[in-house]
Design a protein around this motif. Structure first.
Motif, short mmCIF file in Angstrom:
data_model
loop_
_atom_site.label_atom_id
_atom_site.label_comp_id
_atom_site.label_asym_id
_atom_site.label_seq_id
_atom_site.Cartn_x
_atom_site.Cartn_y
_atom_site.Cartn_z
N LEU A 179 -40.23 13.29 51.15
CA LEU A 179 -40.56 14.29 52.15
C LEU A 179 -41.09 13.63 53.42
CD1 LEU A 179 -40.92 17.23 53.02
CD2 LEU A 179 -43.15 17.19 51.92
N GLN A 180 -41.78 12.51 53.27
CA GLN A 180 -42.31 11.79 54.43
C GLN A 180 -41.17 11.38 55.38
OE1 GLN A 180 -45.54 11.73 54.48
NE2 GLN A 180 -46.23 10.09 55.78
N PHE A 181 -40.04 10.98 54.80
CA PHE A 181 -38.90 10.57 55.63
C PHE A 181 -38.22 11.78 56.27
CE2 PHE A 181 -39.67 7.07 52.74
CZ PHE A 181 -39.82 6.04 53.66
N VAL A 182 -38.29 12.92 55.60
CA VAL A 182 -37.79 14.17 56.20
C VAL A 182 -38.65 14.52 57.42
CG1 VAL A 182 -37.48 16.66 55.84
CG2 VAL A 182 -36.82 15.04 54.05
N LEU A 183 -39.95 14.35 57.30
CA LEU A 183 -40.84 14.63 58.43
C LEU A 183 -40.56 13.68 59.59
CD1 LEU A 183 -44.23 15.25 56.57
CD2 LEU A 183 -42.76 16.95 57.65
N ILE A 184 -40.29 12.42 59.29
CA ILE A 184 -39.97 11.46 60.34
C ILE A 184 -38.68 11.86 61.03
CG2 ILE A 184 -39.27 9.05 60.77
CD1 ILE A 184 -41.30 8.30 58.49
N TRP A 185 -37.67 12.20 60.26
CA TRP A 185 -36.40 12.65 60.83
C TRP A 185 -36.63 13.88 61.71
CZ3 TRP A 185 -34.14 17.41 59.95
CH2 TRP A 185 -32.86 17.58 60.51
N TRP A 186 -37.41 14.83 61.18
CA TRP A 186 -37.69 16.08 61.88
C TRP A 186 -38.34 15.82 63.24
CZ3 TRP A 186 -41.09 20.36 59.15
CH2 TRP A 186 -41.10 21.52 59.91
N VAL A 187 -39.39 15.01 63.25
CA VAL A 187 -40.10 14.79 64.52
C VAL A 187 -39.23 14.01 65.51
CG1 VAL A 187 -41.33 12.61 63.98
CG2 VAL A 187 -42.35 14.30 65.53
N LEU A 188 -38.40 13.12 65.02
CA LEU A 188 -37.52 12.39 65.93
C LEU A 188 -36.45 13.31 66.52
CD1 LEU A 188 -37.20 8.96 64.10
CD2 LEU A 188 -38.60 9.54 66.11
N LYS A 189 -36.10 14.36 65.80
CA LYS A 189 -35.16 15.36 66.33
C LYS A 189 -35.83 16.27 67.37
CE LYS A 189 -31.15 14.92 64.34
NZ LYS A 189 -30.02 14.50 65.14
N VAL A 190 -37.01 16.79 67.04
CA VAL A 190 -37.64 17.76 67.94
C VAL A 190 -38.21 17.11 69.20
CG1 VAL A 190 -38.12 19.42 66.11
CG2 VAL A 190 -39.90 17.78 66.77
#
Length: 118
Positions: free
Chosen positions: A103-114
């Protein structure tokens, strides 16, 4: 939709930062005993999360804030590993602690997208 993803991430990160103050004993226990100044680290990281989330709202600081949040999430990842390896210390199911790792990597992906939202 992109704006909603941005605001949702900001809300999540602010709530996580506030959680460092409301659930400080949980976050302090999330670090090994040999780590010095655990309370200060918990409160400081809560402040950092709140500040970074707020800077993510500002279009002029959004891109660097997203990068700093991604770095922050990588820096705290060892704590998540420690928690997964010592589930008996927490009142959270062991499987949830292990699921938290990807999930930590999902959060990283998410913030890099937004961070690219205009």
């Amino acid at each position: 939709m992109k704006k909603i993803a941005l605001y949702l991430f900001v809300t999540l990160f602010i709530l996580a930062g506030i959680g460092h103050f409301l659930l400080d004993s949980f976050f302090i226990a999330a670090m090994p005993d040999w780590v010095p100044f655990r309370s200060a680290i918990v409160y400081g990281s809560g402040v950092v999360e709140i500040i970074l989330a707020i800077t993510l709202l500002n279009p002029s600081t959004r891109k660097p804030a997203g990068v700093f949040i991604a770095i922050f999430l990588l820096l705290v990842f060892p704590v998540n590993i420690y928690m997964a390896l010592t589930p008996e210390k927490f009142s959270v199911p062991a499987y949830a602690l292990w699921l938290r790792l990807p999930l930590q990597f999902v959060l990283i992906w998410w913030v890099l997208k937004v961070r690219h939202v205009e």
